[in-house]
Design a protein around this motif. Structure first.
Motif, PDB file in Angstrom:
ATOM      1  N   ASP A 135       1.563  -0.355 -35.994  1.00  0.00           N
ATOM      2  CA  ASP A 135       3.060  -0.640 -35.992  1.00  0.00           C
ATOM      3  C   ASP A 135       3.371  -1.208 -34.862  1.00  0.00           C
ATOM      4  O   ASP A 135       3.734  -0.657 -34.160  1.00  0.00           O
ATOM      5  CB  ASP A 135       3.575   0.695 -36.544  1.00  0.00           C
ATOM      6  CG  ASP A 135       5.034   0.258 -37.081  1.00  0.00           C
ATOM      7  OD1 ASP A 135       5.212  -0.841 -37.749  1.00  0.00           O
ATOM      8  OD2 ASP A 135       5.748   1.298 -37.293  1.00  0.00           O
ATOM      9  N   ASP A 188       1.448   6.312 -28.619  1.00  0.00           N
ATOM     10  CA  ASP A 188       2.635   5.404 -28.176  1.00  0.00           C
ATOM     11  C   ASP A 188       2.898   5.480 -26.723  1.00  0.00           C
ATOM     12  O   ASP A 188       2.361   6.396 -26.289  1.00  0.00           O
ATOM     13  CB  ASP A 188       3.826   5.709 -28.779  1.00  0.00           C
ATOM     14  CG  ASP A 188       4.961   4.698 -28.897  1.00  0.00           C
ATOM     15  OD1 ASP A 188       5.250   4.112 -30.005  1.00  0.00           O
ATOM     16  OD2 ASP A 188       5.432   4.181 -27.769  1.00  0.00           O
ATOM     17  N   GLU A 204      -2.145   6.006 -35.975  1.00  0.00           N
ATOM     18  CA  GLU A 204      -1.174   5.263 -35.788  1.00  0.00           C
ATOM     19  C   GLU A 204      -0.775   4.703 -34.419  1.00  0.00           C
ATOM     20  O   GLU A 204      -0.675   5.529 -33.539  1.00  0.00           O
ATOM     21  CB  GLU A 204       0.297   5.667 -36.284  1.00  0.00           C
ATOM     22  CG  GLU A 204       1.552   4.761 -36.411  1.00  0.00           C
ATOM     23  CD  GLU A 204       2.670   5.084 -37.244  1.00  0.00           C
ATOM     24  OE1 GLU A 204       2.504   5.949 -38.106  1.00  0.00           O
ATOM     25  OE2 GLU A 204       3.699   4.402 -36.888  1.00  0.00           O
TER      26      GLU A 204
END
Ligand SMILES: C[S@@+](CC[C@H](N)C(=O)[O-])C[C@H]1O[C@@H](n2cnc3c(N)ncnc32)[C@H](O)[C@@H]1O
Length: 470
Positions: free
Chosen positions: A335, A289, A260
């Protein structure tokens, strides 16, 4: 009349958010000190409604206040906050006008005693806003005619440019439903985030929470009661149904791998991990991230849930610096960072902070430019026969369809083609009841955008791709 604790909390949070440039929601939690903890459910709900609502309708409220204050630039920032909150309560809530005026005059006095007279005069002049807002909403509800942008802006409090953009993207009726949805607090769902948490406990609480057709999700009948309840301390977190459904769709097959990009606090990664664990399946889970603070929270949440996830800090556009050479995944899920326009009820201040230039892909630092770069980098990590998913919580074409089209035209994107949501392993693992629910919410075909209307879940976008050599 003494200032009611709910309004005191709303003012403290609203001013704190302005000073610290933080989300009003976070400021409300930070200001929930000992006194606020003892507020009743109704008072707490009012404080949240006031602070979040005033942040969302800031564009309209500031214009109205400027019209009646002779020298707005001379006002102390805290007095300005009082007038904006007061204008919101007068225009958008049902409090009797004399009570609202009296309360916000008391607030002004507590902030700066010499502002009492001014606050009194200004708030009285603002009392007419309520009739204007009611009229605009009633006309929207009755769908008497296609609403004008000014009317939509008044009913919702959104800036005019954004209303006009929403009309272009969603059509007049869709934009009207979207604007009307902002009149109410966001609906809430709960998901279990800790193995010790008990759904039975929650079902017996006064939240009126009931299991829905979507596995793992509890619909909360009394959202205003959630913050004051112990649900969040008892291993549950608040979710939006559309966001959670996207997390379920991103679940890989048993034993497969999932990457992700933009995993943030790990909400969707952990939802996917929980789903896999519940079905007794394992998978290799990696999250990337560039925000170290969010990742620290994600690691903490994974640890307390007993989940094994590899969270990596770094720029998702430069995956070669973060992942082993040649590492590929069965599901790669972007995302994407986005405007958040689909979540305005939860983060109303987004509307005031967003600039049209941030949506223009020709600008190097724009959201669409970043989104495309992240998607292109992610595509390079999809294994043979694997899936590439792109999601946003925006309702705007610039961040959704336009990014998808630009990707498919790019050199790396030419190796991919759109694939139907129904073919995803995450979809195929769902029971018929849950599949029907997802389709009803708009998740079908090669790309989906959920619509926002009163009481609906948030607006999200999902596009699915697969390598065209597979
Ligand atoms: C929509 S939010 C993610 C929400 C998250 N997936 C969840 O379920 O909790 C987008 C995330 O993208 C991250 N982000 C923004 N720019 C990035 C970049 N260049 N590389 C990696 N992550 C980035 C933000 O820090 C943010 O956490």
């Amino acid at each position: 009349m003494a200032l009611a604790p709910a309004r005191r909390l709303a003012l403290a949070a609203f001013s704190r958010a302005r000073r610290n440039r933080e989300w009003v929601r976070d400021a409300l939690r930070a200001c929930a000190d000992d006194e606020a903890k003892h507020l009743g459910q109704g008072d707490r709900a009012l404080a949240w409604r006031l602070a979040l609502g005033a942040a969302g309708a800031r564009a309209v409220l500031e214009n109205r206040v400027r019209e009646v204050v002779r020298k707005p630039s001379g006002l102390e920032p805290r007095v300005w906050d009082v007038l904006i909150l007061g204008a919101f309560e007068l225009g958008y809530l049902e409090t009797p006008v004399p009570v609202a005026v009296d309360q916000w005059v008391s607030a002004a006095t507590s902030v700066s005693p010499r502002s009492t007279g001014l606050a009194n005069a200004v708030l009285r002049k603002l009392a007419g806003l309520r009739a204007d807002v009611r009229g605009a909403r009633a006309r929207l509800e009755a769908r008497e005619r296609a609403a004008e942008s000014g009317e939509l802006a008044l009913a919702s409090g959104l800036p005019l440019w954004l209303v006009e953009r929403l009309r272009e993207v969603l059509g007049n009726a869709g934009a009207a439903r979207f604007c009307l949805s902002l009149a109410d607090p966001a609906p809430m769902w709960l998901v279990k985030t800790s193995p010790e948490a008990s759904e039975a406990d929650i079902a017996e609480s006064d939240l009126d929470a009931v299991a829905c057709a979507v596995p793992g999700l509890l619909a909360v009948g009394k959202p205003a009661a959630v913050e004051a309840s112990s649900a969040l301390d008892r291993g549950f977190s608040v979710e939006d149904r559309s966001a959670y459904e996207i997390a379920l769709l991103s679940v890989p097959a048993a034993g497969a791998s999932r990457l992700e990009i933009g995993c943030g606090r790990g909400t969707k990664t952990l939802a996917a991990a929980t789903r896999l664990a519940r079905s007794g399946a394992g998978a290799e889970l990696v999250g990337v991230d560039d925000d170290g603070r969010r990742l620290a929270e994600a690691r903490e949440r994974a640890k307390s849930a007993g989940m094994d996830v590899d969270f990596i800090e770094g720029d998702g556009r430069e995956l070669d610096a973060l992942l082993p050479p040649g590492a590929r995944f069965d599901v790669v899920f972007v995302d994407a960072p986005c405007s958040g326009t689909g979540t305005l009820r939860r983060h109303p201040e987004i509307a005031a902070a967003l600039e049209p230039s941030a949506l223009d892909s020709r600008n190097a630092g724009s959201l669409p430019a970043l989104q495309l770069e992240l998607l292109e980098a992610a595509a390079g990590r999809v294994g043979e026969g694997g899936w590439l998913l792109y999601a946003t919580c925006s309702v705007l074409t610039e961040e959704n369809e336009d990014v998808v089209e630009a990707f498919l035209r790019s050199p790396v994107g030419r190796g991919f083609e759109p694939a139907a949501i129904e073919r995803l392993p995450g979809y195929r693992a769902l029971e018929a009841r849950a599949r029907a629910e997802l389709s009803a919410d708009g998740f079908s075909g090669v790309r989906a955008r959920t619509s926002v209307s009163p009481k609906s879940a948030d607006g999200h976008f999902l596009a699915v791709f697969r390598g065209n050599a597979t």
